[in-house]
Design a protein around this motif. Structure first.
Motif, PDB file in Angstrom:
ATOM      1  N   TYR A 294     -50.540  40.960  56.278  1.00  0.00           N
ATOM      2  CA  TYR A 294     -50.584  42.369  56.665  1.00  0.00           C
ATOM      3  C   TYR A 294     -50.415  43.327  55.490  1.00  0.00           C
ATOM      4  O   TYR A 294     -50.484  44.539  55.674  1.00  0.00           O
ATOM      5  CB  TYR A 294     -49.532  42.651  57.735  1.00  0.00           C
ATOM      6  N   ARG A 295     -50.200  42.821  54.287  1.00  0.00           N
ATOM      7  CA  ARG A 295     -50.182  43.717  53.120  1.00  0.00           C
ATOM      8  C   ARG A 295     -51.587  44.131  52.699  1.00  0.00           C
ATOM      9  O   ARG A 295     -51.741  45.072  51.905  1.00  0.00           O
ATOM     10  CB  ARG A 295     -49.476  43.036  51.949  1.00  0.00           C
ATOM     11  N   LYS A 296     -52.600  43.437  53.198  1.00  0.00           N
ATOM     12  CA  LYS A 296     -53.970  43.769  52.832  1.00  0.00           C
ATOM     13  C   LYS A 296     -54.387  45.050  53.537  1.00  0.00           C
ATOM     14  O   LYS A 296     -54.300  45.163  54.754  1.00  0.00           O
ATOM     15  CB  LYS A 296     -54.920  42.621  53.174  1.00  0.00           C
ATOM     16  N   GLU A 297     -54.872  46.002  52.759  1.00  0.00           N
ATOM     17  CA  GLU A 297     -55.144  47.339  53.296  1.00  0.00           C
ATOM     18  C   GLU A 297     -56.136  47.312  54.453  1.00  0.00           C
ATOM     19  O   GLU A 297     -55.931  47.995  55.465  1.00  0.00           O
ATOM     20  CB  GLU A 297     -55.651  48.249  52.180  1.00  0.00           C
ATOM     21  N   GLU A 298     -57.198  46.533  54.334  1.00  0.00           N
ATOM     22  CA  GLU A 298     -58.208  46.531  55.385  1.00  0.00           C
ATOM     23  C   GLU A 298     -57.694  45.884  56.673  1.00  0.00           C
ATOM     24  O   GLU A 298     -58.307  46.032  57.728  1.00  0.00           O
ATOM     25  CB  GLU A 298     -59.471  45.814  54.918  1.00  0.00           C
TER      26      GLU A 298
ATOM     27  N   ASP B 224     -51.650  48.589  43.966  1.00  0.00           N
ATOM     28  CA  ASP B 224     -52.761  47.664  44.183  1.00  0.00           C
ATOM     29  C   ASP B 224     -53.156  47.132  42.808  1.00  0.00           C
ATOM     30  O   ASP B 224     -53.612  47.879  41.945  1.00  0.00           O
ATOM     31  CB  ASP B 224     -53.931  48.386  44.851  1.00  0.00           C
ATOM     32  N   CYS B 225     -52.964  45.830  42.639  1.00  0.00           N
ATOM     33  CA  CYS B 225     -53.263  45.195  41.345  1.00  0.00           C
ATOM     34  C   CYS B 225     -54.693  44.704  41.258  1.00  0.00           C
ATOM     35  O   CYS B 225     -55.018  43.882  40.394  1.00  0.00           O
ATOM     36  CB  CYS B 225     -52.284  44.047  41.102  1.00  0.00           C
ATOM     37  N   GLY B 226     -55.547  45.188  42.163  1.00  0.00           N
ATOM     38  CA  GLY B 226     -56.970  44.893  42.087  1.00  0.00           C
ATOM     39  C   GLY B 226     -57.496  43.958  43.143  1.00  0.00           C
ATOM     40  O   GLY B 226     -58.704  43.681  43.170  1.00  0.00           O
ATOM     41  N   ASP B 227     -56.614  43.479  44.047  1.00  0.00           N
ATOM     42  CA  ASP B 227     -57.080  42.524  45.055  1.00  0.00           C
ATOM     43  C   ASP B 227     -57.045  43.077  46.481  1.00  0.00           C
ATOM     44  O   ASP B 227     -57.274  42.352  47.436  1.00  0.00           O
ATOM     45  CB  ASP B 227     -56.241  41.239  44.992  1.00  0.00           C
ATOM     46  N   GLY B 228     -56.756  44.374  46.632  1.00  0.00           N
ATOM     47  CA  GLY B 228     -56.760  44.985  47.955  1.00  0.00           C
ATOM     48  C   GLY B 228     -55.461  44.846  48.722  1.00  0.00           C
ATOM     49  O   GLY B 228     -55.349  45.370  49.833  1.00  0.00           O
ATOM     50  N   TYR B 229     -54.469  44.168  48.149  1.00  0.00           N
ATOM     51  CA  TYR B 229     -53.162  44.035  48.786  1.00  0.00           C
ATOM     52  C   TYR B 229     -52.217  45.091  48.231  1.00  0.00           C
ATOM     53  O   TYR B 229     -52.147  45.296  47.012  1.00  0.00           O
ATOM     54  CB  TYR B 229     -52.567  42.646  48.542  1.00  0.00           C
TER      55      TYR B 229
ATOM     56  N   ASP C 207     -53.454  52.378  41.863  1.00  0.00           N
ATOM     57  CA  ASP C 207     -54.210  51.246  41.321  1.00  0.00           C
ATOM     58  C   ASP C 207     -53.754  51.017  39.887  1.00  0.00           C
ATOM     59  O   ASP C 207     -53.750  51.944  39.063  1.00  0.00           O
ATOM     60  CB  ASP C 207     -55.710  51.537  41.355  1.00  0.00           C
ATOM     61  N   VAL C 208     -53.363  49.786  39.586  1.00  0.00           N
ATOM     62  CA  VAL C 208     -52.859  49.471  38.250  1.00  0.00           C
ATOM     63  C   VAL C 208     -53.674  48.350  37.625  1.00  0.00           C
ATOM     64  O   VAL C 208     -54.266  47.513  38.311  1.00  0.00           O
ATOM     65  CB  VAL C 208     -51.365  49.074  38.279  1.00  0.00           C
ATOM     66  N   LYS C 209     -53.689  48.363  36.311  1.00  0.00           N
ATOM     67  CA  LYS C 209     -54.315  47.313  35.514  1.00  0.00           C
ATOM     68  C   LYS C 209     -53.218  46.450  34.910  1.00  0.00           C
ATOM     69  O   LYS C 209     -52.298  46.956  34.272  1.00  0.00           O
ATOM     70  CB  LYS C 209     -55.170  47.935  34.412  1.00  0.00           C
ATOM     71  N   LEU C 210     -53.304  45.159  35.139  1.00  0.00           N
ATOM     72  CA  LEU C 210     -52.300  44.247  34.623  1.00  0.00           C
ATOM     73  C   LEU C 210     -52.531  43.959  33.148  1.00  0.00           C
ATOM     74  O   LEU C 210     -53.654  44.006  32.651  1.00  0.00           O
ATOM     75  CB  LEU C 210     -52.316  42.940  35.414  1.00  0.00           C
TER      76      LEU C 210
END
Length: 479
Positions: free
Chosen positions: A166-170, A259-264, A312-315
């Motif tokens: 349920y952490r996934k935005e969609e 969001d580290c880039g995977d939609g969660y 949105d962040v870049k690791l």
């Protein structure tokens, strides 16, 4: 003024157990929406059996008319860190609670006269409790699980894999939560209120001011703004509070997710946030505990202090060798801090070394989010919570230190991490490895240093469920 020569005096300490809140919604019982046809604030999702609903006078009454019955009414959309709360003045041969429905799976949590039942595909649990006729029941969703509270005390905590889904935005943005009432023959319940809110946690840590690019704490209407970690029964998230530094007056203003880039959406913490006035950008460094315990960074043109925000962040790119002075990501990196001074951006990174513990590494760059080169490091290990502090005559770097010593805080020159002194206080925090959050703040036509930190006193069996907050003052400095 050398900070190590300042005597900090304890003003107060406080634990903000579950009393910081952001309102997310409520069910109102002043208009009779159950019988009216001119609006539908809480749509009927399901109803079975012969029952009667009545709304008015500030209460919602549901009663069975001689047989088993149930009713579900929509509250609204789901947010995976919300707390849903019911205040009851009657619970007789009935179960009352919440029902989560979405692509991540269904979850039912119902309170009856003997405790609370949790049912979903992966678990069925009953938490026994002394449920009175006048009771308050709360369900807190958290990263990887749920926590149940009865009259303010923990009733039970349960880890659930579905809550990671349920952490996934969609998924969570399409899910709903309903009020669920189930009655035995002749049973009934009177509900005084239903609210949902973001709860500020059971303990707090990692507190740091939101500042301008030069390290000046941001102050508006007499209040400063701070990020701090809201610790839950397990796991945590990044909250933003405001504080009138002359008082014990803390208000929850917002919460930041990443969001580290995977939609969660990730409940990562330990953020350093600056507002760069020349560019008009908010600059953020944080620790992506959720993605390998490395640092991430991002920026936004929108004010991240208020309400629910996602960044949105870049690791950091992961290092391929063990050259710790490289501007690359290493597992274990944490507690970053950013500052702009004399045409350069300064970044402090708390980085572990095998056998010697955590050190602070000092990097400099012409850019705030990339291009850093190594400048210096602290010589001894076990650092934490470092911050560049703007003093009345320059800059210092202050951090917590040492697992084995009580309340040790080190003070470094920003130009030389090879030597340090210690902060001095009349009554220390009694803990270890706190944060060096020292701020020079105005008070009328004077100013003084205020230091806010925390101990590591846990509030649950979860290892990172600390701590209590401590506030110290210097003597006033006359301008």
């Amino acid at each position: 003024m050398n900070l190590n020569k300042v005597l900090f005096r304890r003003r107060f300490s406080v634990n903000l157990y579950r009393n910081l809140r952001l309102p997310m919604g409520e069910m109102n019982f002043h208009k009779n929406w159950a019988d009216d046809r001119r609006g539908d604030p809480y749509p009927l999702l399901n109803r079975l059996g012969n029952l009667q609903e009545s709304v008015g006078g500030g209460v919602y009454r549901i009663a069975s008319l001689g047989e088993n019955a149930f009713v579900k009414r929509l509250l609204g959309s789901f947010f995976p860190w919300n707390t849903y709360e019911i205040k009851l003045s009657e619970l007789q041969n009935a179960s009352v609670g919440f029902f989560l429905n979405g692509e991540g799976g269904t979850l039912s949590v119902l309170l009856n006269e003997h405790g609370a039942a949790v049912r979903c595909a992966e678990a069925e649990r009953f938490f026994q409790g002394d449920v009175k006729q006048d009771s308050t029941f709360a369900l807190t969703f958290r990263t990887g699980g749920i926590s149940l509270y009865l009259d303010g005390a923990l009733l039970g905590d349960l880890s659930l894999k579905m809550m990671h889904v349920y952490r996934k935005e969609e998924i969570f943005s399409h899910a709903t939560v309903a009020l669920d009432v189930r009655l035995q023959a002749g049973g009934g319940s009177t509900i005084d209120s239903v609210t949902w809110y973001l709860c500020g946690g059971i303990s707090h840590a990692d507190i740091k001011p939101i500042r301008y690019e030069d390290g000046t704490p941001m102050m508006e209407n007499g209040r400063i703004f701070l990020t701090l970690t809201s610790r839950l029964e397990a796991e945590m998230y990044q909250s933003v509070i405001s504080w009138n530094p002359t008082l014990c007056d803390f208000r929850m203003e917002g919460a930041i997710f990443y969001d580290c880039g995977d939609g969660y959406w990730c409940s990562d913490v330990a953020s350093s946030i600056l507002f760069d006035r020349p560019s008009g950008k908010w600059l953020i460094w944080m620790c992506a505990f959720s993605h390998g315990h490395v640092l991430g960074r991002g920026m936004t043109l929108n004010d991240p202090r208020f309400g629910i925000q996602v960044i949105d962040v870049k690791l950091m790119e992961l290092a391929k060798n063990d050259e710790r002075t490289a501007f690359l990501g290493f597992a274990g990196d944490e507690d970053p801090d950013l500052l702009y001074l004399d045409g350069k951006w300064h970044l402090a990174v708390c980085r572990s070394e095998s056998g010697t513990g955590y050190h602070y590494y000092h990097f400099v760059s012409d850019q705030p989010l990339d291009g850093f080169t190594y400048a210096d490091r602290t010589p001894t290990g076990e650092k934490t919570g470092g911050m560049f502090v703007k003093t009345d005559d320059g800059y210092a770097f202050v951090c917590g230190s040492d697992f084995s010593s009580r309340a040790r805080y080190d003070v470094y020159s920003i130009d030389d991490f090879s030597d340090f002194q210690n902060l001095q206080c009349d009554y220390d925090d009694g803990g270890f490895r706190g944060w060096g959050t020292v701020m020079l703040l105005p008070f009328g036509n004077r100013k003084k240093y205020v230091w806010i930190t925390f101990d590591r006193h846990n509030a649950s069996s979860y290892n990172w469920s600390y701590g209590n907050l401590y506030v110290f003052d210097s003597d006033y400095i006359h301008k």
